[in-house]
Structures are given as structure tokens and as C-alpha cells.
Write a protein that holds these residues in place. Structure first.
Motif, mmCIF file in Angstrom:
data_model
loop_
_atom_site.group_PDB
_atom_site.id
_atom_site.type_symbol
_atom_site.label_atom_id
_atom_site.label_comp_id
_atom_site.label_asym_id
_atom_site.label_seq_id
_atom_site.Cartn_x
_atom_site.Cartn_y
_atom_site.Cartn_z
ATOM 1 N N ILE A 21 0.862 -1.184 0.000
ATOM 2 C CA ILE A 21 0.000 0.000 0.000
ATOM 3 C C ILE A 21 0.895 1.229 0.000
ATOM 4 O O ILE A 21 1.944 1.240 0.643
ATOM 5 C CB ILE A 21 -0.938 0.010 1.234
ATOM 6 C CG1 ILE A 21 -1.952 1.150 1.163
ATOM 7 C CG2 ILE A 21 -0.157 0.059 2.529
ATOM 8 C CD1 ILE A 21 -3.010 1.119 2.264
ATOM 9 N N LEU A 27 -9.248 7.935 -1.653
ATOM 10 C CA LEU A 27 -8.708 7.098 -2.719
ATOM 11 C C LEU A 27 -9.557 7.285 -3.966
ATOM 12 O O LEU A 27 -10.663 7.812 -3.912
ATOM 13 C CB LEU A 27 -8.680 5.623 -2.300
ATOM 14 C CG LEU A 27 -9.989 4.986 -1.831
ATOM 15 C CD1 LEU A 27 -10.806 4.456 -3.007
ATOM 16 C CD2 LEU A 27 -9.712 3.848 -0.846
ATOM 17 N N LEU A 82 -9.357 10.181 4.891
ATOM 18 C CA LEU A 82 -8.615 9.187 4.111
ATOM 19 C C LEU A 82 -9.320 9.078 2.767
ATOM 20 O O LEU A 82 -10.542 8.873 2.717
ATOM 21 C CB LEU A 82 -8.616 7.827 4.808
ATOM 22 C CG LEU A 82 -7.920 6.687 4.071
ATOM 23 C CD1 LEU A 82 -6.419 6.958 3.939
ATOM 24 C CD2 LEU A 82 -8.179 5.349 4.766
ATOM 25 N N THR A 130 -3.195 6.189 10.562
ATOM 26 C CA THR A 130 -2.007 6.991 10.243
ATOM 27 C C THR A 130 -2.407 8.393 9.814
ATOM 28 O O THR A 130 -1.775 9.387 10.197
ATOM 29 C CB THR A 130 -1.188 6.296 9.134
ATOM 30 O OG1 THR A 130 -0.810 4.992 9.573
ATOM 31 C CG2 THR A 130 0.065 7.093 8.801
ATOM 32 N N THR A 131 -3.477 8.479 9.031
ATOM 33 C CA THR A 131 -3.989 9.779 8.611
ATOM 34 C C THR A 131 -4.459 10.585 9.817
ATOM 35 O O THR A 131 -4.160 11.783 9.947
ATOM 36 C CB THR A 131 -5.146 9.589 7.612
ATOM 37 O OG1 THR A 131 -4.668 8.841 6.485
ATOM 38 C CG2 THR A 131 -5.684 10.921 7.131
ATOM 39 N N LEU A 184 0.713 5.358 0.860
ATOM 40 C CA LEU A 184 -0.088 6.347 1.575
ATOM 41 C C LEU A 184 0.696 7.648 1.588
ATOM 42 O O LEU A 184 1.802 7.706 2.134
ATOM 43 C CB LEU A 184 -0.376 5.885 2.999
ATOM 44 C CG LEU A 184 -1.250 6.820 3.842
ATOM 45 C CD1 LEU A 184 -2.668 6.888 3.271
ATOM 46 C CD2 LEU A 184 -1.281 6.357 5.293
ATOM 47 N N ASP A 185 0.127 8.675 0.945
ATOM 48 C CA ASP A 185 0.852 9.942 0.850
ATOM 49 C C ASP A 185 -0.117 11.110 0.789
ATOM 50 O O ASP A 185 -1.336 10.933 0.832
ATOM 51 C CB ASP A 185 1.798 9.938 -0.351
ATOM 52 C CG ASP A 185 1.084 9.748 -1.686
ATOM 53 O OD1 ASP A 185 -0.038 10.270 -1.852
ATOM 54 O OD2 ASP A 185 1.638 9.084 -2.581
ATOM 55 N N LEU A 192 -6.414 -0.668 5.189
ATOM 56 C CA LEU A 192 -7.191 0.571 5.111
ATOM 57 C C LEU A 192 -7.400 1.163 6.506
ATOM 58 O O LEU A 192 -7.322 2.386 6.688
ATOM 59 C CB LEU A 192 -8.533 0.311 4.436
ATOM 60 C CG LEU A 192 -8.483 0.014 2.938
ATOM 61 C CD1 LEU A 192 -9.848 -0.454 2.441
ATOM 62 C CD2 LEU A 192 -8.013 1.238 2.154
ATOM 63 N N ALA A 207 -4.201 2.758 7.441
ATOM 64 C CA ALA A 207 -4.045 4.018 6.710
ATOM 65 C C ALA A 207 -4.898 5.108 7.347
ATOM 66 O O ALA A 207 -4.468 6.265 7.461
ATOM 67 C CB ALA A 207 -4.425 3.823 5.245
ATOM 68 N N LEU A 251 -4.930 12.208 3.518
ATOM 69 C CA LEU A 251 -3.898 11.363 2.931
ATOM 70 C C LEU A 251 -4.597 10.441 1.943
ATOM 71 O O LEU A 251 -5.800 10.164 2.070
ATOM 72 C CB LEU A 251 -3.149 10.555 3.995
ATOM 73 C CG LEU A 251 -2.219 11.351 4.911
ATOM 74 C CD1 LEU A 251 -1.506 10.416 5.897
ATOM 75 C CD2 LEU A 251 -1.201 12.157 4.123
ATOM 76 N N TYR A 252 -3.831 9.961 0.958
ATOM 77 C CA TYR A 252 -4.402 9.252 -0.185
ATOM 78 C C TYR A 252 -3.789 7.863 -0.319
ATOM 79 O O TYR A 252 -2.563 7.702 -0.264
ATOM 80 C CB TYR A 252 -4.158 10.064 -1.463
ATOM 81 C CG TYR A 252 -4.828 11.417 -1.404
ATOM 82 C CD1 TYR A 252 -6.082 11.619 -1.972
ATOM 83 C CD2 TYR A 252 -4.227 12.481 -0.728
ATOM 84 C CE1 TYR A 252 -6.719 12.854 -1.892
ATOM 85 C CE2 TYR A 252 -4.856 13.714 -0.641
ATOM 86 C CZ TYR A 252 -6.098 13.897 -1.220
ATOM 87 O OH TYR A 252 -6.723 15.115 -1.125
ATOM 88 N N VAL A 253 -4.663 6.884 -0.486
ATOM 89 C CA VAL A 253 -4.246 5.498 -0.686
ATOM 90 C C VAL A 253 -4.014 5.250 -2.169
ATOM 91 O O VAL A 253 -4.827 5.641 -3.013
ATOM 92 C CB VAL A 253 -5.320 4.519 -0.163
ATOM 93 C CG1 VAL A 253 -5.020 3.087 -0.595
ATOM 94 C CG2 VAL A 253 -5.446 4.621 1.347
#
Length: 200
Positions: A83, A142, A140, A131-132, A85-86, A125, A128, A104-106
Motif C-alpha cells: 500500500i 482514494l 482518508l 495513520t492519517t 499512503l501519501d 485501510l 491508513a 492522505l491518499y491510498v
């Protein structure tokens, strides 16, 4: 959680340059599986190293290892999932009105076929999202294939809301989803990632 995750201890970590080959192979396998089902999510054959190596260099690509594979040299290079994540909002999809910096984007979420149905994708997910949340961002997000209702339903069932579909002729993706970023704890894998903010 699938029995695989009980019998095989898993570890989540940041990808390093040595992981490039295994990640490319996993993404290629996933792309081929999608194409065989008539789903044009990713290019057939996967992605070239020029698309994935920068994610490793930016420290925003993560891999899940089956710790038992360390005892099998033939399997050591193959992660069971990956994955990215940025904070890179695709400007063709996300407009200033979306407040792109609020998320943040997956990207490049893939789970090896033997682990399909194990709940590993859902656990990633959730990770993620946590983390976001830790980064101070509320969303979050995508994007996924416009023509893949099955995948869109997968995300809906996991709390994502469909915002809109951006229909660009040169992009197979364009169905935009988001969900609130909330704290989460997963027992699906041992998390070796550093609890710091992901920078763009």
C-alpha cells in the motif's frame, strides 16, 4: 480474519529499494488478475519501476511480509500485500474545493491472491486511516476504476463514501471515495512503521 493470518505472522514495514522487484511482481499479478476479469483498473503487466521506485524513495510505500517466508529464500522477495499512503492529491481528480491537504491518499493497494478474503486489505485501510488521523488530517481518500462496481462496493462496505466520478477519457480511474480518519488498532500484522507524520 482468514486462517492465513493466524498461521502466518505478518509484519508491516516501509518498503526499501530491495523490495522493488517483489512489489512490481505483486502489482503485475494483481493487474493480470483484474484484466482477466475484464476490469481495467491498472495497466496489463502492472507498473514500470519508474512509477514505483519514487514511492519507495519518498518513504510512502509499505509492504506486508509473511515472516515465515524468511525461512524460504525463494519467497523472501514477495510481499503478501502493499500500500502507498501519501499527501499527493491527483490534481485531475481532487480540486481546490476538496481541500486536498485535508487528507492522505491510498494508492497501489494490492493483496496477493492466496491472501484474498483474509481481511488484510481491510486491515491496511484501517491502518491508513489511523495513520492519517495521527497526522492531524480528517480524511482518508482514494480513487478507483470507474468501471469496477465490485471494488466500489468493497470500499462502501468499509465506510467510504462515494463523492463523485470524474470521467476523463484517458483515465480508467476516477471514482472518488473518502472516509473519516479515525484511530484503529489491528491484530492482523505487527506494525514496524515509525509513528511519525507522512510528509509529501
Amino acid at each position: 480474519m482468514h486462517s492465513n493470518t493466524l498461521l502466518h505472522p505478518l509484519t508491516l514495514r516501509r518498503a526499501v529499494p530491495a523490495d522493488l522487484r517483489g512489489v512490481l511482481s505483486l502489482l503485475a499479478d494483481t493487474a493480470e488478475w483484474l484484466c482477466a476479469r475484464g476490469i481495467r483498473q491498472w495497466p496489463r503487466g502492472g507498473f514500470g519501476p519508474e512509477r514505483i521506485a519514487p514511492l519507495i524513495d519518498e518513504h510512502v510505500l509499505f509492504v506486508v511480509d509473511d515472516e515465515l517466508s524468511y525461512f524460504d529464500p525463494d519467497q523472501a522477495e514477495r510481499p503478501v500485500a502493499t500500500i502507498a499512503l501519501d499527501a499527493h492529491a491527483d490534481s485531475e481528480f481532487w480540486t481546490p474545493a476538496d481541500h486536498p491537504a485535508a487528507a492522505l491518499y491510498v494508492h497501489k493497494l494490492a493483496v496477493a491472491r492466496p491472501w484474498s478474503g483474509s481481511g488484510l486489505g481491510e486491515a491496511l485501510l484501517d491502518w491508513a486511516g489511523a495513520t492519517t488521523h495521527a497526522s492531524g488530517r480528517p480524511w482518508l481518500r482514494l480513487d478507483c476504476a470507474k468501471s469496477n462496481p465490485g471494488l466500489q462496493e468493497y470500499y462502501r462496505k468499509r465506510g467510504f463514501r462515494h463523492l463523485r466520478t470524474v470521467d476523463l477519457p484517458h483515465r480508467s480511474s476516477g471514482a472518488l471515495f473518502q472516509r473519516l480518519a479515525v484511530p484503529s488498532f489491528s491484530t492482523a500484522f505487527r506494525d514496524l512503521t515509525v509513528a511519525d507524520l507522512i510528509s509529501a
